[in-house]
Write a protein that holds these residues in place. Structure first.
Motif, PDB file in Angstrom:
ATOM      1  N   TYR A 169       0.830  -1.209   0.000  1.00  0.00           N
ATOM      2  CA  TYR A 169       0.000   0.000   0.000  1.00  0.00           C
ATOM      3  C   TYR A 169       0.865   1.260   0.000  1.00  0.00           C
ATOM      4  N   LEU A 170       1.917   1.265   0.826  1.00  0.00           N
ATOM      5  CA  LEU A 170       2.789   2.433   0.876  1.00  0.00           C
ATOM      6  C   LEU A 170       3.455   2.680  -0.477  1.00  0.00           C
ATOM      7  N   GLU A 171       3.794   1.596  -1.156  1.00  0.00           N
ATOM      8  CA  GLU A 171       4.414   1.725  -2.480  1.00  0.00           C
ATOM      9  C   GLU A 171       3.471   2.394  -3.475  1.00  0.00           C
ATOM     10  N   SER A 172       2.154   2.210  -3.275  1.00  0.00           N
ATOM     11  CA  SER A 172       1.190   2.850  -4.159  1.00  0.00           C
ATOM     12  C   SER A 172       1.126   4.360  -3.917  1.00  0.00           C
ATOM     13  N   LEU A 173       1.533   4.796  -2.727  1.00  0.00           N
ATOM     14  CA  LEU A 173       1.545   6.224  -2.419  1.00  0.00           C
ATOM     15  C   LEU A 173       2.781   6.894  -2.998  1.00  0.00           C
ATOM     16  N   ASP A 174       3.932   6.269  -2.798  1.00  0.00           N
ATOM     17  CA  ASP A 174       5.181   6.751  -3.380  1.00  0.00           C
ATOM     18  C   ASP A 174       6.199   5.615  -3.245  1.00  0.00           C
ATOM     19  N   PRO A 175       7.269   5.616  -4.034  1.00  0.00           N
ATOM     20  CA  PRO A 175       8.196   4.482  -4.039  1.00  0.00           C
ATOM     21  C   PRO A 175       9.124   4.415  -2.841  1.00  0.00           C
ATOM     22  N   TYR A 176       9.089   5.417  -1.953  1.00  0.00           N
ATOM     23  CA  TYR A 176      10.135   5.535  -0.946  1.00  0.00           C
ATOM     24  C   TYR A 176       9.652   5.308   0.486  1.00  0.00           C
ATOM     25  N   SER A 177       8.364   5.390   0.724  1.00  0.00           N
ATOM     26  CA  SER A 177       7.850   5.105   2.070  1.00  0.00           C
ATOM     27  C   SER A 177       7.936   3.606   2.337  1.00  0.00           C
TER      28      SER A 177
END
Length: 554
Positions: free
Chosen positions: A252-260
């Motif tokens: 899910y975090l990867e869907s927000l941005d690649p670095y979280s």
């Protein structure tokens, strides 16, 4: 490949949204359009009368578009279902007019209004029919193409309780999260992707009805969900976060941005031991790469450097195996034990002659900056912008250089580091109070930063070497000096990562690294997904060749 088929578990014997209906219809159209008919594969004893297996959920079916559109968009499936019960003789050869006539007969038998249209009540009964083993052939076709294999996998995930009601042709973030949770439950490598092993395991789980309830896992904590919602710069909704399982969080975090990234307690302990310590145990190398190439950058006086690997090279093999950056990250760490020997096969170019090195894993000191003599010039190579270290080291190194020589800063292998350390470092080359960056958080609150006192190189020419691996704070460093015409940028377009991360830790020992700010340059524009354009372009294949770059510069 054989697929187990349980007559009670039909593609249609389930709760379906209108989109799911249409997608499954579209998938099965191709089967009937091959020229096969249901009569060629059906059981010896055809079903003379409808036999219903109606789930309670079917009673809540409603469509946002007229149900009879399914007759137009995907007539083959409707014909197949009617043929299964003897209302149509040859499903593949039946036109819409004949289908509507068959539907009228079907509606008479089930005692609903005889309209000849596929309305909700008719669809409710039709989609609940007990499916014979002949559907196995259709399922085999569904799994025969990548797109339909994904659709079939989504259906199995939904049936086993891993995926919400929405099914789409593409792979959404919710599908990736479902895959990752299933992979974790079944001891597979957690990638969030539909790989062959995942699909085969999914078929077996579907066969044995190993539903999600067979495993114990937990939603992320309220504190973690609130932290992400409150601090991530995209402000994801809290109600969505509270539904996410721990095993799904990184997808899910990867869907927000690649670095979280979420770090489990064990991962966070390892992070604190390795990332925060200047004394490392390993090969003394930095690894950078993409889907095509892996670059190994030796650190001065580290194990690889002592073994003879003095300059950056393309990594071709690790312990005799070809690697990509993705496989290297996942497979290499378990081999990094003190005293073990790691075999590196490297080359100066992606397809160049290979040289072999044997490197012993040991402890070494990692400096963030190195003064390197290469191609008859002195390079200040910044490996990482480290808090309370890099600016001081950079100031010391610049002062050591002859006053009449230009300053060449090598950021080709720098993935970034501390943003505030970057601002301290770039202040060495600009007058005090020069506007540097603006940070914008999820509430659109802006905070501006300017150069500190301490400029040491007012009149000295500066060249900055960059590459596709130059990222984050290293890009900000180059971007600021380029904007004020204080440096020439030489190399390739940089990565385009202009987000600032912050680490949050929790009482259970876990932590989460979140992108909390969008970074705007001196021109008040973001370089996120844009990067820094060089003044002198260098072909990507020559980006490791310092001598070639020096010739272009001169």
């Amino acid at each position: 490949m054989s697929i187990y088929w349980n007559p009670q578990c039909s593609l249609l014997n389930m709760r379906m949204t209108p989109n799911l209906k249409v997608l499954l219809l579209m998938s099965l159209v191709a089967y009937t359009c091959r020229g096969d008919t249901l009569e060629e594969t059906r059981s010896i004893n055809p079903i003379d009368k409808p036999e219903w297996v109606v789930k309670d959920a079917l009673s809540s079916i409603s469509t946002t578009t007229p149900p009879d559109e399914m007759i137009v968009t995907s007539p083959s499936l409707v014909a197949i279902l009617l043929a299964e019960m003897g209302y149509v003789t040859q499903a593949a050869m039946t036109d819409i007019k004949a289908i509507k006539a068959a539907l009228t007969d079907f509606q008479k038998d089930i005692e609903v209004q005889t309209t000849g249209e596929l309305d909700d009540k008719t669809w409710q009964k039709l989609s609940a029919v007990k499916i014979s083993a002949t559907r196995k052939a259709e399922l085999q076709f569904i799994s025969s193409t990548v797109q339909n294999k994904t659709l079939w996998a989504q259906y199995m995930l939904l049936n086993l309780g891993y995926q919400p009601d929405a099914i789409d042709k593409g792979v959404t973030i919710w599908t990736k999260m479902a895959f990752s949770r299933f992979q974790k439950h079944h001891g597979l490598k957690v990638t969030g992707q539909l790989e062959t092993k995942t699909f085969d395991t999914l078929v077996e789980a579907f066969k044995n009805q190993q539903t999600v309830e067979s495993f114990s896992d937990e939603n992320i904590s309220d504190e973690l969900a609130t932290t992400i919602s409150d601090h991530h710069y995209r402000h994801p909704p809290l109600e969505k976060l509270l539904r996410i399982k721990t095993a799904q969080l990184n997808i899910y975090l990867e869907s927000l941005d690649p670095y979280s990234q979420y770090l489990s307690p064990d991962e966070y302990q390892l992070y604190k031991k390795t990332v925060r310590s200047r004394i490392k145990i390993g090969l003394g190398i930095n690894l950078l790469g993409d889907d095509q190439h892996v670059i190994v950058v030796p650190l001065r006086n580290g194990p690889a450097y002592q073994a003879g690997l003095k300059r950056p090279h393309f990594l071709r093999k690790l312990n005799g195996k070809k690697v990509t950056f993705k496989t290297l990250l996942s497979e290499a760490p378990p081999q990094y034990k003190r005293g073990s020997i790691i075999k590196l096969a490297v080359s100066k170019s992606p397809l160049g002659a290979i040289k072999h090195y044997r490197v012993k894993v040991r402890a070494f000191r990692r400096d963030t900056i190195e003064l390197i003599s290469e191609a008859k010039v002195n390079l200040i190579r910044i490996h990482e912008l480290t808090s309370r270290e890099t600016a001081k080291q950079l100031k010391r190194v610049v002062k050591k250089l002859p006053a009449d020589k230009k300053v060449i800063i090598d950021l080709r292998y720098s993935p970034g580091g501390s943003l505030f350390e970057t601002l301290d470092a770039v202040s060495l080359f600009l007058p005090a109070e020069t506007p540097l960056i603006t940070l914008v958080d999820q509430a659109d609150y802006e905070e501006k930063f300017s150069a500190l006192k301490g400029e040491i190189a007012q009149k000295r020419a500066i060249d900055i070497l960059v590459s596709p691996h130059t990222a984050s704070s290293a890009e900000v460093f180059a971007l600021i000096l380029k904007h004020y015409a204080r440096a020439r940028i030489i190399g390739t377009l940089t990565q385009g990562k202009c987000l600032s991360q912050q680490l949050f830790d929790f009482e259970d020992g876990s932590a989460v690294k979140l992108s909390v700010y969008d970074i705007l340059g001196p021109d008040n524009r973001s370089c996120q997904n844009v990067g820094v354009m060089p003044d002198i372009k260098i072909d990507r294949n020559h980006i490791l060749d310092t001598a070639f770059i020096m010739n272009r510069m001169n």
